[in-house]
Design a protein around this motif. Sequence first.
Motif, PDB file in Angstrom:
ATOM      1  N   PRO A 122     -58.885 -22.196  16.651  1.00 54.92           N
ATOM      2  CA  PRO A 122     -58.652 -22.942  15.418  1.00 54.92           C
ATOM      3  C   PRO A 122     -59.945 -23.094  14.624  1.00 54.92           C
ATOM      4  CG  PRO A 122     -57.653 -24.046  17.324  1.00 54.92           C
ATOM      5  CD  PRO A 122     -58.521 -22.955  17.861  1.00 54.92           C
ATOM      6  N   ALA A 123     -59.812 -23.229  13.315  1.00 58.16           N
ATOM      7  CA  ALA A 123     -60.985 -23.411  12.458  1.00 58.16           C
ATOM      8  C   ALA A 123     -61.549 -24.812  12.659  1.00 58.16           C
ATOM      9  CB  ALA A 123     -60.601 -23.193  10.996  1.00 58.16           C
ATOM     10  N   LEU A 124     -62.757 -24.902  13.222  1.00 59.58           N
ATOM     11  CA  LEU A 124     -63.415 -26.176  13.471  1.00 59.58           C
ATOM     12  C   LEU A 124     -64.767 -26.187  12.764  1.00 59.58           C
ATOM     13  CD1 LEU A 124     -62.851 -26.534  17.340  1.00 59.58           C
ATOM     14  CD2 LEU A 124     -61.461 -27.542  15.515  1.00 59.58           C
ATOM     15  N   SER A 125     -65.185 -27.373  12.342  1.00 62.88           N
ATOM     16  CA  SER A 125     -66.529 -27.507  11.801  1.00 62.88           C
ATOM     17  C   SER A 125     -67.538 -27.403  12.943  1.00 62.88           C
ATOM     18  CB  SER A 125     -66.694 -28.851  11.092  1.00 62.88           C
ATOM     19  OG  SER A 125     -66.681 -29.903  12.049  1.00 62.88           O
ATOM     20  N   GLU A 128     -67.436 -30.614  14.946  1.00 66.91           N
ATOM     21  CA  GLU A 128     -66.215 -30.692  15.771  1.00 66.91           C
ATOM     22  C   GLU A 128     -66.336 -29.799  17.000  1.00 66.91           C
ATOM     23  OE1 GLU A 128     -62.930 -31.626  12.220  1.00 66.91           O
ATOM     24  OE2 GLU A 128     -63.333 -29.569  12.885  1.00 66.91           O
ATOM     25  N   SER A 129     -66.929 -28.625  16.825  1.00 64.04           N
ATOM     26  CA  SER A 129     -67.122 -27.719  17.951  1.00 64.04           C
ATOM     27  C   SER A 129     -68.051 -28.335  18.990  1.00 64.04           C
ATOM     28  CB  SER A 129     -67.699 -26.383  17.469  1.00 64.04           C
ATOM     29  OG  SER A 129     -66.799 -25.740  16.588  1.00 64.04           O
ATOM     30  N   MET A 130     -69.107 -29.015  18.529  1.00 58.27           N
ATOM     31  CA  MET A 130     -70.045 -29.655  19.449  1.00 58.27           C
ATOM     32  C   MET A 130     -69.379 -30.802  20.197  1.00 58.27           C
ATOM     33  SD  MET A 130     -72.802 -27.950  19.283  1.00 58.27           S
ATOM     34  CE  MET A 130     -73.877 -29.071  20.151  1.00 58.27           C
ATOM     35  N   VAL A 131     -68.570 -31.594  19.482  1.00 62.70           N
ATOM     36  CA  VAL A 131     -67.862 -32.700  20.135  1.00 62.70           C
ATOM     37  C   VAL A 131     -66.887 -32.157  21.173  1.00 62.70           C
ATOM     38  CG1 VAL A 131     -66.206 -34.578  19.769  1.00 62.70           C
ATOM     39  CG2 VAL A 131     -68.139 -34.283  18.199  1.00 62.70           C
ATOM     40  N   LEU A 132     -66.186 -31.086  20.822  1.00 62.04           N
ATOM     41  CA  LEU A 132     -65.256 -30.467  21.770  1.00 62.04           C
ATOM     42  C   LEU A 132     -65.995 -29.989  23.016  1.00 62.04           C
ATOM     43  CD1 LEU A 132     -62.447 -29.375  22.500  1.00 62.04           C
ATOM     44  CD2 LEU A 132     -63.014 -27.301  21.210  1.00 62.04           C
ATOM     45  N   MET A 133     -67.164 -29.412  22.832  1.00 60.51           N
ATOM     46  CA  MET A 133     -67.953 -28.944  23.961  1.00 60.51           C
ATOM     47  C   MET A 133     -68.361 -30.120  24.852  1.00 60.51           C
ATOM     48  SD  MET A 133     -71.274 -26.438  23.952  1.00 60.51           S
ATOM     49  CE  MET A 133     -72.144 -27.430  22.742  1.00 60.51           C
ATOM     50  N   ARG A 163     -57.414 -33.324  18.248  1.00 57.69           N
ATOM     51  CA  ARG A 163     -56.072 -33.579  18.790  1.00 57.69           C
ATOM     52  C   ARG A 163     -55.023 -32.767  18.038  1.00 57.69           C
ATOM     53  NH1 ARG A 163     -55.222 -38.496  21.892  1.00 57.69           N
ATOM     54  NH2 ARG A 163     -53.074 -38.366  21.198  1.00 57.69           N
ATOM     55  N   ASP A 164     -55.141 -32.713  16.717  1.00 61.33           N
ATOM     56  CA  ASP A 164     -54.182 -31.944  15.919  1.00 61.33           C
ATOM     57  C   ASP A 164     -54.218 -30.466  16.275  1.00 61.33           C
ATOM     58  OD1 ASP A 164     -53.431 -34.273  14.649  1.00 61.33           O
ATOM     59  OD2 ASP A 164     -54.630 -33.897  12.836  1.00 61.33           O
ATOM     60  N   ALA A 165     -55.388 -29.983  16.684  1.00 66.85           N
ATOM     61  CA  ALA A 165     -55.519 -28.585  17.092  1.00 66.85           C
ATOM     62  C   ALA A 165     -55.055 -28.358  18.517  1.00 66.85           C
ATOM     63  CB  ALA A 165     -56.972 -28.136  16.947  1.00 66.85           C
ATOM     64  N   ALA A 166     -54.583 -29.439  19.181  1.00 64.35           N
ATOM     65  CA  ALA A 166     -54.076 -29.386  20.558  1.00 64.35           C
ATOM     66  C   ALA A 166     -55.151 -29.005  21.570  1.00 64.35           C
ATOM     67  CB  ALA A 166     -52.883 -28.437  20.663  1.00 64.35           C
ATOM     68  N   LEU A 167     -56.423 -29.229  21.207  1.00 64.52           N
ATOM     69  CA  LEU A 167     -57.522 -28.883  22.112  1.00 64.52           C
ATOM     70  C   LEU A 167     -57.901 -30.030  23.034  1.00 64.52           C
ATOM     71  CD1 LEU A 167     -59.718 -26.981  19.523  1.00 64.52           C
ATOM     72  CD2 LEU A 167     -58.467 -25.961  21.442  1.00 64.52           C
ATOM     73  N   ILE A 168     -57.591 -31.266  22.629  1.00 59.85           N
ATOM     74  CA  ILE A 168     -57.849 -32.434  23.480  1.00 59.85           C
ATOM     75  C   ILE A 168     -56.630 -33.337  23.495  1.00 59.85           C
ATOM     76  CG2 ILE A 168     -60.329 -32.361  22.965  1.00 59.85           C
ATOM     77  CD1 ILE A 168     -59.882 -34.909  21.246  1.00 59.85           C
ATOM     78  N   ALA A 169     -56.599 -34.221  24.488  1.00 58.75           N
ATOM     79  CA  ALA A 169     -55.521 -35.203  24.603  1.00 58.75           C
ATOM     80  C   ALA A 169     -56.112 -36.484  25.174  1.00 58.75           C
ATOM     81  CB  ALA A 169     -54.413 -34.673  25.519  1.00 58.75           C
ATOM     82  N   SER A 170     -55.343 -37.560  25.127  1.00 59.79           N
ATOM     83  CA  SER A 170     -55.800 -38.828  25.694  1.00 59.79           C
ATOM     84  C   SER A 170     -55.834 -38.739  27.210  1.00 59.79           C
ATOM     85  CB  SER A 170     -54.877 -39.971  25.266  1.00 59.79           C
ATOM     86  OG  SER A 170     -54.926 -40.143  23.866  1.00 59.79           O
ATOM     87  N   GLY A 171     -56.906 -39.257  27.794  1.00 60.53           N
ATOM     88  CA  GLY A 171     -57.028 -39.320  29.242  1.00 60.53           C
ATOM     89  C   GLY A 171     -56.780 -40.743  29.717  1.00 60.53           C
ATOM     90  N   THR A 186     -57.266 -29.808  27.054  1.00 64.52           N
ATOM     91  CA  THR A 186     -55.899 -29.422  27.393  1.00 64.52           C
ATOM     92  C   THR A 186     -55.855 -28.000  27.968  1.00 64.52           C
ATOM     93  OG1 THR A 186     -55.550 -28.492  25.195  1.00 64.52           O
ATOM     94  CG2 THR A 186     -55.014 -30.836  25.500  1.00 64.52           C
ATOM     95  N   LYS A 187     -54.683 -27.609  28.426  1.00 65.12           N
ATOM     96  CA  LYS A 187     -54.495 -26.230  28.872  1.00 65.12           C
ATOM     97  C   LYS A 187     -54.664 -25.263  27.699  1.00 65.12           C
ATOM     98  CE  LYS A 187     -51.686 -26.506  33.054  1.00 65.12           C
ATOM     99  NZ  LYS A 187     -50.445 -26.024  33.713  1.00 65.12           N
ATOM    100  N   TYR A 188     -54.292 -25.718  26.516  1.00 57.66           N
ATOM    101  CA  TYR A 188     -54.460 -24.870  25.336  1.00 57.66           C
ATOM    102  C   TYR A 188     -55.947 -24.602  25.078  1.00 57.66           C
ATOM    103  CZ  TYR A 188     -54.153 -23.197  20.521  1.00 57.66           C
ATOM    104  OH  TYR A 188     -54.269 -22.447  19.384  1.00 57.66           O
TER     105      TYR A 188
END
Length: 232
Positions: A122-125, A128-133, A163-171, A186-188
Amino acid sequence: MTGPSAAKKGRRKANAADKGAGGERLFDRELEALPPDLRWREWMLRVEAVIFAAAEPVTRETLSRVVGKACSIDLLIDDLREELAGRPYEIVPVAGGWQHRSRPAYADAIRASATPTRGGVPALSEFESMVLMAIGYFQPITRAELSKIFGKEVSRDTIGSLRDAALIASGPRSPTPGAPYTYVTTKYFLSTFGMETLRDLPDIEALEDAGLLSRQAVQEEAMAAVAEGEEE
């Protein structure tokens, strides 16, 4: 009786024999009527068809529904991967299952074609990519802990985008005061980045050496928050 009518009647009898008491067609997993080599070949084709058609990585449990009980899924996948060795795509283990993926050597050709593709990152800033990492390495982690890592607030909008990109979820909720939600990948996320498990993440020490992440900072923040909760 001869001719078309007899042929139709014969097909009806064959279809009836293939159906159970409920009138539903039975699926022959075992293929006992076939010789071993043809049986194995048919299982290979079935497994490849299922993986090819699936929108997500296909699990071992799913594949076991289309082959015999004695069939080794791992050996079957090995044979399929060997057969595809000369093709521009392959079957790869991702997110606890298997998926068809085009080989990295052909990424430039696919991009140059400008054709729509399945999935993709997905297109991330950059932030956002750093936070995901960071979530990938330190999960489960709260938004406050993420803010501590980056030295500035990680906004709800940033979390919402991931979350909208389905890359993270609530733990699970954090044991810190206020019991804030934590976030996990997520698995995605695994599927998108071609990983089988989180153990496939790049070496965190290299990222720390580059100054991109601070494991110590987030751990100290978490311990301090827990200490505060105990004092209260």
